[in-house]
Design an enzyme around this catalytic site. Structure first.
Site, PDB file in Angstrom:
ATOM      1  N   ARG A 173     110.182  55.052  90.434  1.00 46.94           N
ATOM      2  CA  ARG A 173     110.520  53.265  91.033  1.00 46.94           C
ATOM      3  C   ARG A 173     109.804  52.293  90.237  1.00 46.94           C
ATOM      4  NH1 ARG A 173     107.746  55.602  96.386  1.00 46.94           N
ATOM      5  NH2 ARG A 173     109.225  56.037  97.153  1.00 46.94           N
ATOM      6  N   GLY A 174     108.431  52.119  89.489  1.00 48.83           N
ATOM      7  CA  GLY A 174     108.562  51.634  88.161  1.00 48.83           C
ATOM      8  C   GLY A 174     109.216  50.452  87.327  1.00 48.83           C
TER       9      GLY A 174
END
Length: 358
Positions: free
Chosen positions: A289-290
């Protein structure tokens, strides 16, 4: 379809272009306006730092959206994935759809809201009497194609937070009651504020937000004076003040519109992708996600600047916002929360130096 005349885009909310300081918060909001896939913004900060004012002021700079007239879901005239049940039915039958333009909705979720108020409810009495499924839409329906603003998310019930996050991620909301179900699109940008002193947030919840910013109290006396003068002038005659700055507001609106159109053409080099992966690896962020938030935000940053190529400066601006909340908390460091950004920045510069030496 017939298009009703669009309202002049003037709101009497405090104008976005006159929010002093809070550069991170304004940037995060603009990046999400360009690409909602970034995944929303979580804003932490003290009371009175203008968090709510800044978010509500987005109304004046977001481009107008075309919707099906008198539709409770802000349905898109042609995109069926963004249409409520009635509009979908009209499209399928090939009926003529009347449309109108509205300001992008910004729906605030009150702290004590019940699940029925948020998600909507199925009128069971009607269903049993007439055999018809009558769904009464909630706040998620109203937020479709707009912004859902949750103030003090860390005081909200966990089950409700999960519902809001799931809809934001999936783009639709499903309600089930006594074996009857109804669903509708709920594609919105989730912007939430929190107060770190009012309880920790679950790490898996933090990770669901695309960007994270801290709103600090303004200490620069020139900025502070400017803000007070603007605020007093605004409170004296909001309409007149908004009229005075409308040209500045329009400039931001046009910039967002142009950036949205340019976004599909923006490229990220493999070198920059590897830099992002390296930073995430060194910071120990879990999952991808990052990485995704970094790359999407960097592309939106380039588009806002009118470029089709992501630069290292874009990464420098957005990586701390996309990774600050994904760091593993150091329980021994009382200043950890206020240092999140600088920790990421340090790693970013180290990675850049190492890659230049290669």
């Amino acid at each position: 379809g017939a298009v009703a005349t669009a309202p002049a885009q003037m709101t009497t909310d405090f104008p976005f272009c006159r929010i002093v300081g809070q550069e991170d918060m304004k940037l995060a909001a603009l990046l999400n306006a360009v690409d909602p896939a970034i995944g929303g913004v979580l804003v932490f900060g003290d009371r009175g730092t203008g968090k709510s004012t800044c978010i509500q002021s987005m109304k004046g700079v977001l481009p107008l959206i075309e919707v099906v007239k008198d539709d409770e879901y802000n349905s898109h005239p042609t995109d069926s994935t963004l249409q409520g049940p009635e509009a979908k039915l009209m499209s399928a039958k090939g009926e003529r759809i009347a449309t109108t333009k509205i300001t992008t909705p910004i729906i605030q979720l009150p702290l004590g809201a019940t699940e029925d108020k948020v998600c909507g409810t199925i009128n069971m009495e009607e269903a049993l009497l007439s055999g018809e499924k009558k769904f009464e839409p909630g706040l998620l329906a109203k937020a479709n194609r707009g912004i859902l603003f949750v103030d003090e998310i860390n005081l909200m019930e966990d089950s409700l937070v999960d519902v809001v996050l799931d809809s934001a991620a999936g783009g639709y909301n499903k309600v089930e009651r006594e074996g009857i179900s109804a669903e509708h699109p709920a594609k919105y940008i989730l912007i939430a504020t929190g107060h770190p002193d009012e309880g920790e947030m679950r790490p898996q919840l933090l990770d669901r937000f695309g960007l994270f910013v801290t709103a600090d109290t303004i200490t620069n006396s020139t900025e502070c004076t400017q803000m007070i003068l603007d605020r007093m002038e605004y409170e004296e005659d909001a309409e007149e003040f908004c009229k005075k700055v409308e040209a500045e507001q329009k400039e931001i609106r046009d910039r967002i519109e142009r950036a949205r159109q340019l976004l599909p053409q923006v490229d990220v080099t493999e070198e920059h992708m590897l830099t992002v992966a390296d930073i995430c690896g060194r910071l120990g962020t879990e999952g991808i996600r990052g990485d995704l938030a970094c790359i999407r935000a960097a592309k939106a940053s380039a588009a806002l600047d009118g470029r089709t190529e992501v630069s290292f400066d874009d990464l420098r601006q957005v990586v701390p916002l996309a990774l600050g909340h994904r760091l593993k908390k150091d329980p021994t460091d009382p200043l950890f929360d206020s240092n999140r950004k600088s920790i990421v920045r340090k790693v970013l510069e180290n990675v850049r130096k190492l890659r230049e030496m290669e």
